[in-house]
Design a protein around this motif. Structure first.
Motif, short mmCIF file in Angstrom:
data_model
loop_
_atom_site.label_atom_id
_atom_site.label_comp_id
_atom_site.label_asym_id
_atom_site.label_seq_id
_atom_site.Cartn_x
_atom_site.Cartn_y
_atom_site.Cartn_z
N TYR A 285 16.16 33.61 13.64
CA TYR A 285 16.71 32.78 15.13
C TYR A 285 18.44 32.39 14.84
O TYR A 285 18.99 32.69 14.05
N GLY A 286 18.85 31.30 15.72
CA GLY A 286 20.11 31.80 15.55
C GLY A 286 20.56 31.11 14.35
O GLY A 286 22.31 31.40 13.95
N ASN A 287 20.27 30.11 13.58
CA ASN A 287 20.74 30.04 12.55
C ASN A 287 20.55 30.37 11.03
O ASN A 287 20.14 29.64 9.95
N SER A 288 19.21 31.90 11.43
CA SER A 288 18.85 32.53 9.97
C SER A 288 20.18 33.18 9.29
O SER A 288 21.26 33.65 10.29
N THR A 289 20.07 33.14 7.94
CA THR A 289 21.31 33.54 6.85
C THR A 289 20.96 34.86 6.04
O THR A 289 21.74 34.72 5.51
N THR A 339 26.86 37.64 6.25
CA THR A 339 27.42 37.31 8.01
C THR A 339 27.64 37.25 8.75
O THR A 339 27.56 38.19 10.27
N ALA A 413 23.58 28.88 3.14
CA ALA A 413 22.51 28.22 4.31
C ALA A 413 22.47 27.29 4.29
O ALA A 413 22.24 26.50 5.64
N THR A 416 24.61 26.05 6.64
CA THR A 416 24.92 26.34 8.26
C THR A 416 24.05 25.38 8.85
O THR A 416 24.05 24.59 9.96
N ARG A 417 22.94 24.41 7.69
CA ARG A 417 21.80 23.88 8.02
C ARG A 417 22.69 22.09 8.10
O ARG A 417 22.46 21.41 8.74
#
Length: 418
Positions: A285-289, A339, A413, A416-417
């Motif tokens: 997904y867009g927030n996958s790290t 990333t 991560a 990002t969350r």
């Protein structure tokens, strides 16, 4: 301490003073005793004048005594200063040397003779090899594991890399070297031969960071790559502009064997760093790290910056020669946020032919007919899987043992969350 510490000029002044002062003392002693003798010899018989001269003699004696004692005291003080300066200088030198970082094993050598790094530049057996009027420009290294059966493919790859910008190194895993001599670039390449070894085995032993420190980028490639649509100079230009520390050229999906979606070329794109995948066991997904959604390149054609390779070399296990599982950890060597610093270059792409070559023959069997070849590829694949599990176990064990280590994946991560 200011009255003890002084510079080189003061040292020479003191040394000169001590010598001159010693000579002057001797001269004055001789003058004194000469004067005493003269007074004694010339003393008149008149009692009054004799008493006067006697008093004068005593006074002169006292003055001279005071002078000699003072000279001895001050001379001793200056000597103590000079001695103290020598002790302090030795102490300061000792402290400087103690803090001076030397390569392990070079402690017995003078610092000026120590040469820490090297390269693959060839030197002539005669002539002016020491004076280099044309210093070597900034270069990169192309290292390929090769077998004689892929000679034509490898020739096409190497011809894409101009020798003015790249050093070429061939790892011969089949032991065949002489049959490459007919190629125009062969004598300019470095040839290393070891039978039935992988490119990671070669890399661990022959691409030490101190040896490749002069090369800006390390191309560690397989031999089964089509390079019709690849230009190394343009590729490196993109890599530098994008700030990629670990990268690979994208794979043409219509002609290549693609194992992970992130390596497939994206049309009308220069570089991509992540993929979106909403089906299957692994979803991105867009927030996958984490890999393989982002921070990922495959192992058939990786390109490392100098700094990234130094880190990667330490991560390659000495006894795990297939390096399966290493690709998931390359982001740790990306010199920051993987990333952003790990990516796939779409503008310069290649074809992965997917040839399984390791295990098909052993040494001189490369020259035998196909009917006599021994196919050990299933065993090679099994060993690769075993080594991947061992690598993951060592990684987890290393994390538990190192209490000071903080996982940057988790930090990214969490950011990002939030």
């Amino acid at each position: 301490m200011d009255d003890i510490l002084f510079g080189n000029e003061d040292r020479f002044s003191l040394a000169f003073y001590l010598v001159a002062e010693k000579k002057e003392k001797m001269r004055r002693k001789l003058n004194f005793f000469g004067l005493m003798g003269l007074l004694y010899v010339s003393a008149p018989s008149d009692p009054k004048r004799g008493s006067y001269l006697c008093s004068l003699l005593i006074a002169v004696s006292l003055i001279c005594s005071v002078y000699f004692v003072g000279s001895a005291f001050f001379g001793k003080q200056y000597k103590e200063r000079l001695t103290a300066w020598g002790v302090i200088e030795a102490t300061q030198t000792s402290d400087i040397c103690k803090d001076h970082c030397r390569p392990s094993g070079s402690e017995a050598l003078p610092q000026g003779i120590v040469t820490e790094k090297s390269n693959y530049k060839m030197r002539p057996l005669w002539g002016s090899s020491l004076k280099d009027d044309n210093p070597q420009p900034s270069m990169s290294l192309l290292a390929i594991a090769v077998g004689i059966k892929q000679k034509a493919i490898v020739n096409q790859i190497v011809k894409k890399f101009p020798l003015s910008d790249f050093v070429v190194m061939l790892f011969h895993y089949d032991g065949v070297v002489d049959e490459w001599r007919g190629l125009s670039w062969s004598d300019s390449a470095i040839h290393v031969s070891a039978v039935n070894q992988t490119k990671w085995w070669f890399a661990k032993r022959f691409l030490h960071p101190d040896i490749v420190a002069e090369y800006n980028y390390i191309f560690l490639w397989d031999e089964d790559l089509g390079v019709e649509n690849f230009n190394p100079r343009r590729y490196l230009s993109i890599v530098k502009d994008e700030g990629l520390e670990v990268s690979q050229p994208a794979l043409d999906p219509s002609k290549s064997t693609v194992h992970h979606q992130i390596t497939a070329r994206v049309r009308n794109s220069i570089v991509h760093r992540q993929i979106f995948k909403f089906r299957g066991n692994t979803r991105c997904y867009g927030n996958s790290t984490s890999p393989p959604c982002t921070g990922w390149v495959e192992m058939m054609a990786p390109v490392f910056s100098k700094a990234a390779w130094q880190c990667t070399w330490y991560m390659i296990q000495n006894d795990l020669i297939h390096a399966w599982g290493l690709d998931r950890k390359l982001g740790y060597c990306a010199q920051g946020d993987w990333t952003k610093n790990v990516g796939v270059v779409d503008a310069e792409y290649i074809v992965h032919l997917g040839l399984s070559t390791l295990g098909v023959f052993n040494g001189s069997e490369a020259l035998l007919s196909k009917s006599k070849e021994v196919d050990k590829r299933p065993e090679v694949r099994t060993q690769s899987s075993v080594e991947m599990n061992i690598f993951h176990e060592r990684w987890e064990a290393g994390i538990k043992e190192d209490r000071c280590w903080v996982d940057p994946y988790q930090l990214i991560a969490n950011q990002t969350r939030h």
